[in-house]
Write a protein that holds these residues in place. Sequence first.
Motif, PDB file in Angstrom:
ATOM      1  N   ILE A 258      46.442  81.784  27.285  1.00 43.75           N
ATOM      2  CA  ILE A 258      45.221  82.515  26.972  1.00 43.75           C
ATOM      3  C   ILE A 258      44.258  81.606  26.210  1.00 43.75           C
ATOM      4  N   HIS A 259      43.001  81.635  26.615  1.00 41.10           N
ATOM      5  CA  HIS A 259      41.953  80.922  25.888  1.00 41.10           C
ATOM      6  C   HIS A 259      41.333  81.834  24.825  1.00 41.10           C
ATOM      7  N   HIS A 260      40.846  83.004  25.249  1.00 46.74           N
ATOM      8  CA  HIS A 260      40.279  83.953  24.288  1.00 46.74           C
ATOM      9  C   HIS A 260      40.307  85.364  24.853  1.00 46.74           C
ATOM     10  N   VAL A 261      40.068  86.320  23.978  1.00 46.91           N
ATOM     11  CA  VAL A 261      39.907  87.730  24.331  1.00 46.91           C
ATOM     12  C   VAL A 261      38.537  88.155  23.823  1.00 46.91           C
ATOM     13  N   THR A 262      37.770  88.858  24.662  1.00 44.50           N
ATOM     14  CA  THR A 262      36.446  89.331  24.259  1.00 44.50           C
ATOM     15  C   THR A 262      36.397  90.852  24.337  1.00 44.50           C
ATOM     16  N   ALA A 263      35.947  91.472  23.248  1.00 42.23           N
ATOM     17  CA  ALA A 263      35.940  92.929  23.148  1.00 42.23           C
ATOM     18  C   ALA A 263      34.572  93.425  22.714  1.00 42.23           C
ATOM     19  N   ILE A 264      34.428  94.747  22.700  1.00 41.05           N
ATOM     20  CA  ILE A 264      33.179  95.405  22.331  1.00 41.05           C
ATOM     21  C   ILE A 264      33.368  96.098  20.988  1.00 41.05           C
TER      22      ILE A 264
ATOM     23  N   ALA B 193      42.041  72.955  31.180  1.00 42.85           N
ATOM     24  CA  ALA B 193      41.825  71.779  30.336  1.00 42.85           C
ATOM     25  C   ALA B 193      40.408  71.241  30.472  1.00 42.85           C
ATOM     26  N   ASP B 194      39.878  71.243  31.701  1.00 42.18           N
ATOM     27  CA  ASP B 194      38.561  70.674  31.959  1.00 42.18           C
ATOM     28  C   ASP B 194      38.022  71.257  33.262  1.00 42.18           C
ATOM     29  N   ASP B 195      36.881  70.733  33.712  1.00 48.77           N
ATOM     30  CA  ASP B 195      36.261  71.259  34.929  1.00 48.77           C
ATOM     31  C   ASP B 195      37.157  71.095  36.152  1.00 48.77           C
ATOM     32  N   ALA B 196      37.838  69.956  36.238  1.00 49.00           N
ATOM     33  CA  ALA B 196      38.684  69.711  37.407  1.00 49.00           C
ATOM     34  C   ALA B 196      39.821  70.718  37.471  1.00 49.00           C
ATOM     35  N   ALA B 197      40.424  70.990  36.328  1.00 50.86           N
ATOM     36  CA  ALA B 197      41.510  71.975  36.299  1.00 50.86           C
ATOM     37  C   ALA B 197      40.991  73.361  36.649  1.00 50.86           C
ATOM     38  N   GLU B 198      39.807  73.682  36.163  1.00 51.75           N
ATOM     39  CA  GLU B 198      39.214  74.982  36.474  1.00 51.75           C
ATOM     40  C   GLU B 198      38.945  75.117  37.975  1.00 51.75           C
ATOM     41  N   MET B 199      38.399  74.074  38.582  1.00 56.59           N
ATOM     42  CA  MET B 199      38.098  74.140  40.010  1.00 56.59           C
ATOM     43  C   MET B 199      39.366  74.222  40.851  1.00 56.59           C
TER      44      MET B 199
ATOM     45  N   ASP C 252      38.794  74.132  27.966  1.00 58.61           N
ATOM     46  CA  ASP C 252      39.035  73.809  26.561  1.00 58.61           C
ATOM     47  C   ASP C 252      37.882  73.002  25.964  1.00 58.61           C
ATOM     48  N   VAL C 253      37.179  72.275  26.812  1.00 55.75           N
ATOM     49  CA  VAL C 253      36.090  71.412  26.346  1.00 55.75           C
ATOM     50  C   VAL C 253      34.737  72.083  26.579  1.00 55.75           C
ATOM     51  N   PRO C 254      33.732  71.815  25.727  1.00 57.61           N
ATOM     52  CA  PRO C 254      33.730  70.821  24.656  1.00 57.61           C
ATOM     53  C   PRO C 254      34.227  71.313  23.311  1.00 57.61           C
ATOM     54  N   GLY C 255      34.392  72.631  23.119  1.00 58.15           N
ATOM     55  CA  GLY C 255      34.870  73.164  21.857  1.00 58.15           C
ATOM     56  C   GLY C 255      33.742  73.565  20.924  1.00 58.15           C
TER      57      GLY C 255
ATOM     58  N   LYS D 249      29.544  79.084  34.764  1.00 57.70           N
ATOM     59  CA  LYS D 249      28.520  79.372  33.768  1.00 57.70           C
ATOM     60  C   LYS D 249      28.783  78.544  32.512  1.00 57.70           C
ATOM     61  N   ASP D 250      27.735  77.930  31.988  1.00 54.62           N
ATOM     62  CA  ASP D 250      27.855  77.114  30.782  1.00 54.62           C
ATOM     63  C   ASP D 250      27.702  78.016  29.563  1.00 54.62           C
ATOM     64  N   ARG D 251      28.772  78.167  28.802  1.00 55.69           N
ATOM     65  CA  ARG D 251      28.755  78.984  27.594  1.00 55.69           C
ATOM     66  C   ARG D 251      28.641  78.135  26.327  1.00 55.69           C
ATOM     67  N   ASN D 252      28.166  76.924  26.451  1.00 55.93           N
ATOM     68  CA  ASN D 252      27.971  75.956  25.373  1.00 55.93           C
ATOM     69  C   ASN D 252      29.271  75.396  24.808  1.00 55.93           C
ATOM     70  N   TYR D 253      30.256  76.246  24.544  1.00 53.23           N
ATOM     71  CA  TYR D 253      31.503  75.824  23.907  1.00 53.23           C
ATOM     72  C   TYR D 253      32.643  75.718  24.914  1.00 53.23           C
ATOM     73  N   PHE D 254      32.407  76.210  26.105  1.00 49.16           N
ATOM     74  CA  PHE D 254      33.327  76.104  27.242  1.00 49.16           C
ATOM     75  C   PHE D 254      32.520  76.439  28.487  1.00 49.16           C
ATOM     76  N   ARG D 255      33.074  76.130  29.639  1.00 47.48           N
ATOM     77  CA  ARG D 255      32.427  76.458  30.911  1.00 47.48           C
ATOM     78  C   ARG D 255      33.336  77.420  31.663  1.00 47.48           C
ATOM     79  N   SER D 256      32.758  78.452  32.244  1.00 45.96           N
ATOM     80  CA  SER D 256      33.543  79.598  32.688  1.00 45.96           C
ATOM     81  C   SER D 256      33.231  80.046  34.100  1.00 45.96           C
ATOM     82  N   VAL D 257      34.247  80.616  34.733  1.00 50.05           N
ATOM     83  CA  VAL D 257      34.089  81.407  35.947  1.00 50.05           C
ATOM     84  C   VAL D 257      34.785  82.741  35.707  1.00 50.05           C
ATOM     85  N   TYR D 258      34.395  83.767  36.467  1.00 53.91           N
ATOM     86  CA  TYR D 258      34.902  85.121  36.262  1.00 53.91           C
ATOM     87  C   TYR D 258      35.322  85.738  37.594  1.00 53.91           C
ATOM     88  N   PHE D 259      36.290  86.641  37.522  1.00 46.44           N
ATOM     89  CA  PHE D 259      36.693  87.392  38.711  1.00 46.44           C
ATOM     90  C   PHE D 259      37.478  88.626  38.290  1.00 46.44           C
TER      91      PHE D 259
END
Length: 307
Positions: A6-12, A222-228, A269-272, A246-256
Amino acid sequence: MTRNGIHHVTAIAGKARQNLEFYTRTLGLRLVKKTVNFDDPGAYHLYYGDAAGSPGTILTFFPWENAAPGRAGTGELQETVFRVPQASLGYWTQRLVNHGVQRTGRLGETLLAFRDPDGMHLALVGLPGIEAEPAWENGEIPAEHAIRGFHGVSLLVGDAAPTGAILSDVFGFAAAGREGETHRFQVPGMALGGIVDLRVAAGAAPARLGRGSVHHLAFRAADDAAEMDMVRRLAENHGIHTTEQKDRNYFRSVYFREPGHVLFEIATDVPGFAVDEAPAALGQALKLPGFLEGHRVAIESALPALG
């Protein structure tokens, strides 16, 4: 295949100040980033974690003060479990009582379940041998009792098999046992955020997102390559396509949406979190992405005060 948890959990949440008070003072987590919801800059996006905001420790919130309460059901993360030293459960039991925190009746030798002020389900699990792990000390909670990141999460789904297939094939989890209708998946050898429990409730009503609900669950890359590579596996092996990155400044993300309808994210994990603040100053200033910086005055005037 790289195995990541797990990287993070986001809640309301509801009131931002109440949320900040509970997670930094009552639970003793560090505010590692104070920014805004990039898609709704009139609301904060608050990140809590360990001293560095390490993946596997990060709980984030969108505080929407007027949000209606959520409704528990299938297709949602139901409980987030943090790790503490086993000998600290007595300390935490008394602390939660002293702070008037609502416990939910699941108090055993190794687990203490409770809710935050908005009704989000949380738990502390007491683990032996983690006393020497690094811990954030907030001045109120001694380091010896402090939270040490995530133990794991539980998801409520109608069927464990298709979700379990995603966990195993894409994220490197392995089936680790079953108790009744709960199926455990675990990343071998991963201490932080290495457990996902799938609780099966066939025929139950779907969850309704709202205050106290979890918005999404993010897994590490770990990085973009692992994400892809994970994106490729999802498409080729499971017929699931993600959003664009999507660039979230502290990590780069995809959703599904996974087969059980829980919203999953894959986050690098990068850039932190130290990319725009010194490690010692994390969470102190309001940080905005470049495309919103020109609107800083208007954004700051619209946000509720936190202090």
